[in-house]
Scaffold this motif. Structure first.
Motif, mmCIF file in Angstrom:
data_model
loop_
_atom_site.group_PDB
_atom_site.id
_atom_site.type_symbol
_atom_site.label_atom_id
_atom_site.label_comp_id
_atom_site.label_asym_id
_atom_site.label_seq_id
_atom_site.Cartn_x
_atom_site.Cartn_y
_atom_site.Cartn_z
ATOM 1 N N ALA A 249 0.829 -1.203 0.000
ATOM 2 C CA ALA A 249 0.000 0.000 0.000
ATOM 3 C C ALA A 249 0.869 1.261 0.000
ATOM 4 C CB ALA A 249 -0.939 -0.005 1.211
ATOM 5 N N VAL A 250 1.926 1.255 0.801
ATOM 6 C CA VAL A 250 2.843 2.406 0.851
ATOM 7 C C VAL A 250 3.527 2.591 -0.503
ATOM 8 C CG1 VAL A 250 4.992 3.253 1.873
ATOM 9 C CG2 VAL A 250 3.200 2.319 3.331
ATOM 10 N N ALA A 251 3.961 1.487 -1.111
ATOM 11 C CA ALA A 251 4.637 1.575 -2.409
ATOM 12 C C ALA A 251 3.694 2.122 -3.475
ATOM 13 C CB ALA A 251 5.164 0.206 -2.822
ATOM 14 N N ARG A 252 2.452 1.674 -3.474
ATOM 15 C CA ARG A 252 1.478 2.185 -4.443
ATOM 16 C C ARG A 252 1.219 3.668 -4.229
ATOM 17 N NH1 ARG A 252 -2.113 -1.941 -6.883
ATOM 18 N NH2 ARG A 252 -0.553 -3.456 -7.513
ATOM 19 N N ARG A 253 1.109 4.083 -2.968
ATOM 20 C CA ARG A 253 0.873 5.500 -2.674
ATOM 21 C C ARG A 253 2.054 6.345 -3.149
ATOM 22 N NH1 ARG A 253 1.618 6.365 2.977
ATOM 23 N NH2 ARG A 253 3.690 6.913 2.263
ATOM 24 N N ASP A 254 3.259 5.860 -2.862
ATOM 25 C CA ASP A 254 4.454 6.586 -3.292
ATOM 26 C C ASP A 254 4.547 6.663 -4.808
ATOM 27 O OD1 ASP A 254 5.080 6.906 -0.645
ATOM 28 O OD2 ASP A 254 6.677 5.388 -0.622
ATOM 29 N N LEU A 255 4.196 5.590 -5.490
ATOM 30 C CA LEU A 255 4.208 5.578 -6.948
ATOM 31 C C LEU A 255 3.226 6.605 -7.513
ATOM 32 C CD1 LEU A 255 5.227 4.297 -9.570
ATOM 33 C CD2 LEU A 255 3.401 2.608 -9.326
ATOM 34 N N ALA A 256 2.056 6.688 -6.924
ATOM 35 C CA ALA A 256 1.075 7.680 -7.377
ATOM 36 C C ALA A 256 1.596 9.101 -7.149
ATOM 37 C CB ALA A 256 -0.250 7.479 -6.652
ATOM 38 N N MET A 257 2.248 9.332 -6.016
ATOM 39 C CA MET A 257 2.788 10.661 -5.739
ATOM 40 C C MET A 257 3.898 11.022 -6.729
ATOM 41 S SD MET A 257 2.731 10.653 -1.534
ATOM 42 C CE MET A 257 4.265 11.513 -1.466
ATOM 43 N N VAL A 258 4.734 10.052 -7.073
ATOM 44 C CA VAL A 258 5.814 10.302 -8.034
ATOM 45 C C VAL A 258 5.227 10.595 -9.411
ATOM 46 C CG1 VAL A 258 7.705 9.180 -9.270
ATOM 47 C CG2 VAL A 258 7.582 9.025 -6.800
ATOM 48 N N ALA A 259 4.193 9.869 -9.798
ATOM 49 C CA ALA A 259 3.567 10.115 -11.100
ATOM 50 C C ALA A 259 2.976 11.527 -11.155
ATOM 51 C CB ALA A 259 2.482 9.070 -11.365
ATOM 52 N N GLU A 260 2.333 11.957 -10.078
ATOM 53 C CA GLU A 260 1.785 13.318 -10.031
ATOM 54 C C GLU A 260 2.903 14.354 -10.103
ATOM 55 O OE1 GLU A 260 -0.567 13.610 -6.508
ATOM 56 O OE2 GLU A 260 -1.976 12.084 -7.182
ATOM 57 N N GLU A 261 3.993 14.105 -9.406
ATOM 58 C CA GLU A 261 5.129 15.029 -9.429
ATOM 59 C C GLU A 261 5.728 15.108 -10.830
ATOM 60 O OE1 GLU A 261 8.013 17.664 -7.636
ATOM 61 O OE2 GLU A 261 5.979 17.038 -7.187
ATOM 62 N N ASN A 262 5.822 13.962 -11.511
ATOM 63 C CA ASN A 262 6.341 13.957 -12.879
ATOM 64 C C ASN A 262 5.486 14.802 -13.811
ATOM 65 O OD1 ASN A 262 8.520 12.371 -12.252
ATOM 66 N ND2 ASN A 262 7.591 10.470 -12.969
ATOM 67 N N VAL A 263 4.179 14.699 -13.674
ATOM 68 C CA VAL A 263 3.278 15.504 -14.503
ATOM 69 C C VAL A 263 3.498 16.983 -14.214
ATOM 70 C CG1 VAL A 263 0.848 16.092 -14.869
ATOM 71 C CG2 VAL A 263 1.548 13.688 -14.789
ATOM 72 N N ARG A 264 3.617 17.337 -12.942
ATOM 73 C CA ARG A 264 3.835 18.740 -12.572
ATOM 74 C C ARG A 264 5.150 19.261 -13.144
ATOM 75 N NH1 ARG A 264 6.550 21.831 -9.498
ATOM 76 N NH2 ARG A 264 7.738 20.195 -8.474
ATOM 77 N N ILE A 265 6.208 18.469 -13.053
ATOM 78 C CA ILE A 265 7.513 18.887 -13.574
ATOM 79 C C ILE A 265 7.474 19.027 -15.091
ATOM 80 C CG2 ILE A 265 9.898 18.120 -13.894
ATOM 81 C CD1 ILE A 265 9.716 16.947 -11.038
ATOM 82 N N LYS A 266 6.825 18.098 -15.776
ATOM 83 C CA LYS A 266 6.728 18.183 -17.241
ATOM 84 C C LYS A 266 5.978 19.443 -17.669
ATOM 85 C CE LYS A 266 6.990 13.269 -18.255
ATOM 86 N NZ LYS A 266 6.275 12.087 -18.752
ATOM 87 N N ARG A 267 4.907 19.760 -16.957
ATOM 88 C CA ARG A 267 4.156 20.981 -17.293
ATOM 89 C C ARG A 267 5.013 22.220 -17.078
ATOM 90 N NH1 ARG A 267 -1.408 19.194 -14.408
ATOM 91 N NH2 ARG A 267 -2.203 17.928 -16.121
ATOM 92 N N ALA A 268 5.743 22.252 -15.972
ATOM 93 C CA ALA A 268 6.606 23.397 -15.682
ATOM 94 C C ALA A 268 7.702 23.523 -16.738
ATOM 95 C CB ALA A 268 7.214 23.263 -14.285
#
Length: 97
Positions: free
Chosen positions: A64-83
C-alpha cells in the motif's frame, strides 16, 4: 509457505507485438486488499496460520505504501513536465517577443 513465495516470483516477460515487453494482462498487479484477503488451505504440516497472516499483513502494508508513493511520483512527474513545457515556451531559442 510455498504459496506465499509464489506471490513474489517475478512475472514472465511477454514480448508485445510492438517489440517491447510487458506484463500479461491476465496477471494484474496485486493490491494490498488482495494480499490481506488471501487465504490458504490448511495442511497437516503447514505453516502457522497466525504467522502467515502476520506476514501477509506486513506485505500488504508495504504494498500500500509503495502504491501511494508511486502515485505521488507520477503526479510530481506531470507537474515537472508541465513546468518544463511552460519554461521552454517562454525561454527556448527561436521564441520571438
Amino acid at each position: 509457505m510455498r504459496a506465499v513465495l509464489r506471490l513474489f516470483r517475478p512475472k514472465a516477460a511477454v514480448p508485445s507485438p510492438g517489440g517491447g515487453w510487458h506484463r500479461s494482462d491476465s496477471r494484474r498487479p496485486l493490491t494490498a486488499g488482495q494480499v490481506r484477503d488471501q487465504r490458504f488451505r490448511s495442511v497437516r504440516r503447514g505453516c502457522d496460520p497466525a504467522e502467515v497472516h502476520a506476514f501477509l499483513s506486513r506485505v500488504a502494508a508495504e504494498l500500500a505504501v509503495a502504491r501511494r508513493d508511486l502515485a505521488m511520483v507520477a503526479e510530481e512527474n506531470v507537474r515537472i513536465k508541465r513546468a518544463l513545457r511552460s519554461w521552454q515556451a517562454r525561454f527556448a531559442p527561436g521564441v520571438r517577443r
